[in-house]
Design an enzyme around this catalytic site. Structure first.
Site, PDB file in Angstrom:
ATOM      1  N   CYS A 275      38.843  32.194  30.334  1.00 19.59           N
ATOM      2  CA  CYS A 275      40.466  31.877  29.744  1.00 19.59           C
ATOM      3  C   CYS A 275      40.330  31.812  28.002  1.00 19.59           C
ATOM      4  CB  CYS A 275      40.751  30.405  29.930  1.00 19.59           C
ATOM      5  SG  CYS A 275      40.948  30.253  31.881  1.00 19.59           S
TER       6      CYS A 275
HETATM    7  N1  LIG Z   1      39.317  30.108  36.219  1.00 20.28           N
HETATM    8  C1  LIG Z   1      39.942  29.299  35.199  1.00 20.28           C
HETATM    9  O1  LIG Z   1      39.334  28.064  34.786  1.00 20.28           O
HETATM   10  C2  LIG Z   1      41.458  29.637  34.989  1.00 20.28           C
HETATM   11  C3  LIG Z   1      42.027  28.323  34.472  1.00 20.28           C
HETATM   12  C4  LIG Z   1      43.574  28.368  34.061  1.00 20.28           C
HETATM   13  C5  LIG Z   1      44.060  29.547  34.457  1.00 20.28           C
HETATM   14  N2  LIG Z   1      43.356  30.732  35.208  1.00 20.28           N
HETATM   15  C6  LIG Z   1      43.987  31.972  35.160  1.00 20.28           C
HETATM   16  O2  LIG Z   1      44.350  31.943  36.433  1.00 20.28           O
HETATM   17  C7  LIG Z   1      44.238  33.512  36.892  1.00 20.28           C
HETATM   18  C8  LIG Z   1      43.270  33.379  37.955  1.00 20.28           C
HETATM   19  O3  LIG Z   1      41.958  33.061  37.384  1.00 20.28           O
HETATM   20  P1  LIG Z   1      40.515  32.939  38.521  1.00 20.28           P
HETATM   21  O4  LIG Z   1      39.708  32.204  37.476  1.00 20.28           O
HETATM   22  O5  LIG Z   1      41.201  32.116  39.692  1.00 20.28           O
HETATM   23  O6  LIG Z   1      40.275  34.399  38.894  1.00 20.28           O
HETATM   24  P2  LIG Z   1      39.372  34.679  40.079  1.00 20.28           P
HETATM   25  O7  LIG Z   1      38.726  35.960  39.802  1.00 20.28           O
HETATM   26  O8  LIG Z   1      38.242  33.629  40.454  1.00 20.28           O
HETATM   27  O9  LIG Z   1      40.256  35.100  41.459  1.00 20.28           O
HETATM   28  C9  LIG Z   1      41.057  35.982  41.527  1.00 20.28           C
HETATM   29  C10 LIG Z   1      41.297  36.258  43.068  1.00 20.28           C
HETATM   30  O10 LIG Z   1      42.241  37.288  42.996  1.00 20.28           O
HETATM   31  C11 LIG Z   1      41.957  38.066  44.054  1.00 20.28           C
HETATM   32  N3  LIG Z   1      42.734  39.483  43.769  1.00 20.28           N
HETATM   33  C12 LIG Z   1      42.706  40.521  42.867  1.00 20.28           C
HETATM   34  N4  LIG Z   1      43.719  41.399  42.938  1.00 20.28           N
HETATM   35  C13 LIG Z   1      44.407  40.965  44.244  1.00 20.28           C
HETATM   36  C14 LIG Z   1      45.588  41.297  44.719  1.00 20.28           C
HETATM   37  N5  LIG Z   1      46.268  42.310  44.242  1.00 20.28           N
HETATM   38  N6  LIG Z   1      45.829  40.842  45.809  1.00 20.28           N
HETATM   39  C15 LIG Z   1      45.188  39.700  46.259  1.00 20.28           C
HETATM   40  N7  LIG Z   1      44.477  39.150  45.837  1.00 20.28           N
HETATM   41  C16 LIG Z   1      43.671  39.736  44.610  1.00 20.28           C
HETATM   42  C17 LIG Z   1      40.470  38.308  43.766  1.00 20.28           C
HETATM   43  O11 LIG Z   1      39.940  39.083  44.890  1.00 20.28           O
HETATM   44  C18 LIG Z   1      40.209  37.067  43.605  1.00 20.28           C
HETATM   45  O12 LIG Z   1      39.418  36.157  44.704  1.00 20.28           O
HETATM   46  C19 LIG Z   1      44.049  34.303  35.515  1.00 20.28           C
HETATM   47  O13 LIG Z   1      45.123  34.719  35.028  1.00 20.28           O
HETATM   48  C20 LIG Z   1      43.210  33.114  34.686  1.00 20.28           C
HETATM   49  O14 LIG Z   1      43.365  33.517  33.331  1.00 20.28           O
HETATM   50  C21 LIG Z   1      41.848  30.702  35.144  1.00 20.28           C
END
Ligand SMILES: NC(=O)c1ccc[n+]([C@@H]2O[C@H](COP(=O)([O-])OP(=O)(O)OC[C@H]3O[C@@H](n4cnc5c(N)ncnc54)[C@H](O)[C@@H]3O)[C@@H](O)[C@H]2O)c1
Length: 436
Positions: A275
């Site tokens: 992030c």
């Molecule tokens: N990690 C954090 O602390 C956090 C906090 C707030 C917001 N975010 C935001 O949330 C979003 C997700 O982050 P995250 O940390 O959960 O990511 P992550 O990489 O942990 O998880 C994302 C998941 O999406 C899946 N994926 C990718 N493309 C796909 C598709 N086309 N169809 C289905 N599944 C698909 C991946 O396999 C993975 O399991 C990002 O935009 C991030 O900036 C993250």
């Protein structure tokens, strides 16, 4: 005849709505659990079959989600996961939580969002609610997502509903979680905002409605830019204090006694995670398209990005104090994750410290109870138990991440050189301890 929106809201209130979550990572997995706990029938969708299989077997791969909770919900039949995107068409509401990284050029990479929305568009049905949760620049929902959903000649905000709701979860935070962090919701129109607020209102403790998707998108970027800039500021103050021989940690501890108008941020080896190092660049990229240069974001990026080099400089100074060169020294890092008590190494500054030290000829090893192995170039490094690492008497130890599990008393009294980038050895002074 009841409108699609009324029908949807009634199904949400009666817990008859089927909820789909696309992307089952740090954000998506806690969310599916909350929706299922709230009484919804939930299906998680991911391209990674391993994640879907784990969920169906009641196994958690995210520390914030207890395996026992997942197993109970999965056994109740209310929660399942699949890679079969054609099942999206049977959902009443769909939340998209896929990654939003940067390209090498620091431009937004929306390809994951686009793929997920393509799957939603292929089966979009009347009355469906689609919510984007992935962090992204203002305008993504109405400029990128909405046009992709028009192909099925359903009228937005009338036949289907589209909203943005930023995820604010903080992995590893014992006090704040998906349920008790207030949820911001902004739709492409009032019907969409109301429908999305109904879904979250049934699931989390507090929902805040804003007037547009762009406001909701901007809220998240303001929050993360605020952190990035303040961390940049305090890192610069730390560099300044080093030159002026002032203890920056003591300064911050005293400053934070002011009961108003000050909020403590702490220096460290740099920014990490999915992030804070990334999101502000989504904003500066978009602002540049309107002819606006985000100077604070760029400057904070430069300062925060320079911190790993500064840590290596401190290691050099520490070794120099005992007449040793970096080249050929054995340096051991404590903590590779980007923050305490999690195993996430994405963008972790400790990886940069490892790389820079190696380039200067040091032999680097590490201990991280959350990161068992680590790829570094063609090598796979393995985490050493702390006791073994101290027994091996490295030339210098570096605390990169202050996990609670480390025995800091043992590190501090080892008599070895220590570079402490997190003030983990607070109150301990010795000529061998070099504090950032
Ligand atoms: N990690 C954090 O602390 C956090 C906090 C707030 C917001 N975010 C935001 O949330 C979003 C997700 O982050 P995250 O940390 O959960 O990511 P992550 O990489 O942990 O998880 C994302 C998941 O999406 C899946 N994926 C990718 N493309 C796909 C598709 N086309 N169809 C289905 N599944 C698909 C991946 O396999 C993975 O399991 C990002 O935009 C991030 O900036 C993250």
């Amino acid at each position: 005849m009841t409108s699609p929106q009324r029908t949807l809201i009634e199904r949400i209130r009666a817990r008859q709505a089927r909820v789909g979550v696309i992307g089952l990572g740090y954000v998506g997995l806690p969310l599916v659990v909350e929706f299922a706990r709230a009484g919804f029938d939930v299906t998680g969708f991911d391209v990674d079959a391993g994640k879907a299989d784990a969920i169906n077997a009641g196994q958690s791969y995210i520390p914030d989600v207890a395996a026992s909770d997942l197993a109970a919900l999965s056994a109740s039949g209310r929660l399942r996961a699949t890679t079969d995107m054609s099942r999206l068409g049977t959902m009443d509401a769909i939340d998209i939580c896929v990654p939003t990284p940067l390209r090498k050029t620091k431009d937004p990479d929306l390809s994951y969002v686009v793929h997920a929305v393509e799957a939603v568009a292929a089966t979009l049905t009347r009355g469906q609610l689609v919510i984007l949760e992935s962090t992204t620049y203002p305008g993504t929902t109405d400029e990128v997502v909405a046009p992709m959903l028009t192909a099925r000649s359903l009228t937005p905000d009338v036949d289907y509903f589209l909203a943005f709701s930023p995820e604010r979860v903080d992995p590893g935070n014992a006090r704040f979680n998906t349920r008790n962090i207030p949820k911001i919701v902004g739709g492409i129109g009032p019907a969409s905002t109301e429908a999305a607020a109904a879904l979250y209102g049934a699931t989390v403790e507090q929902v805040i409605q804003v007037t547009s998707t762009r406001v909701a998108e901007m809220v998240k970027l303001l929050e993360n830019t605020f952190r990035a800039v303040n961390i940049g500021l305090v890192n610069e103050i730390a560099l300044m204090c080093h030159k002026m021989d002032i203890d920056v940690w003591e300064v911050i501890d005293a400053a934070k006694t002011k009961p108003f108008g000050f909020m403590p941020f702490y220096p460290g080896p740099g920014l990490g995670g999915h992030c804070i190092p990334i999101d502000p660049f989504y904003l500066s990229w978009k602002a540049r398209q309107s002819g606006f240069e985000c100077r604070f974001i760029e400057l904070a990026g430069q300062i925060n990005g320079s911190m790993p080099e500064y840590v290596v400089q401190l290691v050099g100074e520490a070794l120099n104090s005992v007449r040793k060169p970096l080249n050929g020294s054995r340096v051991h890092l404590f903590g590779m994750a980007y923050k305490p008590n999690v195993g996430d190494v994405r963008e972790s500054p400790a990886l940069d410290v490892l790389e820079l030290l190696t380039r200067q000829g040091a032999t680097v090893s590490y201990t991280d109870p959350y990161v068992a192995t680590l790829r570094h170039g063609s090598q796979t490094l393995q985490s050493l138990p702390q006791a073994d690492a101290l027994a091996a008497a490295a030339d210098c130890y570096v605390v990169c991440t202050n996990h609670d599990q480390f025995d800091y008393a043992a590190i501090g009294t080892s008599g070895a050189l220590v570079v402490d980038t997190r003030n983990a050895l607070k109150d301990r002074t010795a000529s061998t301890i070099f504090r950032l």
